[in-house]
Scaffold this motif. Structure first.
Motif, short mmCIF file in Angstrom:
data_model
loop_
_atom_site.label_atom_id
_atom_site.label_comp_id
_atom_site.label_asym_id
_atom_site.label_seq_id
_atom_site.Cartn_x
_atom_site.Cartn_y
_atom_site.Cartn_z
N LYS A 5 -52.25 77.38 -64.05
CA LYS A 5 -52.55 76.10 -64.63
C LYS A 5 -52.26 75.27 -63.49
N GLU A 6 -50.90 75.31 -62.83
CA GLU A 6 -50.38 74.41 -61.82
C GLU A 6 -51.33 74.57 -60.68
N SER A 8 -54.64 75.27 -60.64
CA SER A 8 -55.94 74.81 -60.83
C SER A 8 -55.86 73.25 -60.69
N GLY A 9 -54.70 72.68 -60.77
CA GLY A 9 -54.56 71.27 -60.66
C GLY A 9 -54.39 71.09 -58.99
N TYR A 12 -57.53 69.93 -56.82
CA TYR A 12 -57.84 68.19 -56.62
C TYR A 12 -57.04 67.69 -55.47
N LEU A 136 -57.64 62.54 -61.51
CA LEU A 136 -57.71 63.70 -62.08
C LEU A 136 -56.38 64.79 -61.95
N LEU A 137 -55.96 64.86 -60.84
CA LEU A 137 -54.54 65.48 -60.63
C LEU A 137 -53.44 64.92 -61.71
N MET A 139 -53.95 63.11 -64.35
CA MET A 139 -54.34 63.71 -65.97
C MET A 139 -54.06 65.02 -66.11
N LYS A 140 -54.47 66.05 -65.02
CA LYS A 140 -54.13 67.46 -65.48
C LYS A 140 -52.59 67.68 -65.84
N GLN A 141 -51.51 66.93 -64.71
CA GLN A 141 -50.34 67.09 -64.95
C GLN A 141 -49.87 66.47 -65.91
N LYS A 143 -51.17 66.39 -69.01
CA LYS A 143 -51.59 67.42 -69.91
C LYS A 143 -50.80 68.59 -70.02
N GLN A 144 -50.30 69.03 -69.11
CA GLN A 144 -49.56 70.16 -68.74
C GLN A 144 -48.17 69.88 -69.27
#
Length: 145
Positions: A5-6, A8-9, A12, A136-137, A139-141, A143-144
């Motif tokens: 998961k990390e 995949s972020g 970006y 986007l990075l 936002m992804k962080q 969510k994690q």
């Protein structure tokens, strides 16, 4: 699973670095190879883009996204300058607000591909992509967590 998961972020961050590097190399191509002299606003955009290529590159290769806290504000400021520069070139009323007085005028268009793609438009696109990718990075962080 957490490392996947990390990672995949991090794509970006990597893509933002690629955009900043291509923009930096593109501006050097236009000035050093094609011989286009940068105007005052072009210099401001370069001052913001060049360090981003380094900051995002170091962040990418160290797998540390903390560089985004420096790169994102620089990209937003660069975006504003690029937009203003593009408006000076394409909207007649803007050219009269503050014309460049040193060297090359800011409304000069060295390139005009398809009737709308100028050098400030390319910079505006690069800054926009960097802002999008770093957002986007973030936002992804979030969510994690």
């Amino acid at each position: 699973m957490k490392k996947v998961k990390e990672a995949s972020g991090q794509i970006y961050l990597y893509l933002a670095w690629v955009v900043a590097t291509v923009a930096t190399l593109g501006s050097l191509y236009f000035s050093e190879i094609r011989g286009f002299i940068p105007c005052e606003l072009c210099w401001y955009q370069r001052i913001l883009m060049y360090p981003m290529a380094l900051i995002l590159g170091i962040s990418t290769f160290q797998n540390d996204s903390s560089g985004k806290k420096f790169a994102l504000p620089m990209a937003v400021i660069g975006w504003c300058i690029s937009l203003y520069h593009y408006l000076i070139q394409k909207v007649p009323g803007f050219a009269e607000i503050k014309p460049c007085v040193n060297g090359v005028p800011c409304n000069a268009q060295y390139i005009n591909w398809f009737g709308f793609v100028t050098i400030p438009f390319l910079a505006l696109t690069a800054f926009s992509l960097i802002i999008l990718l770093l957002t986007l990075l973030s936002m992804k962080q979030r969510k994690q967590k």
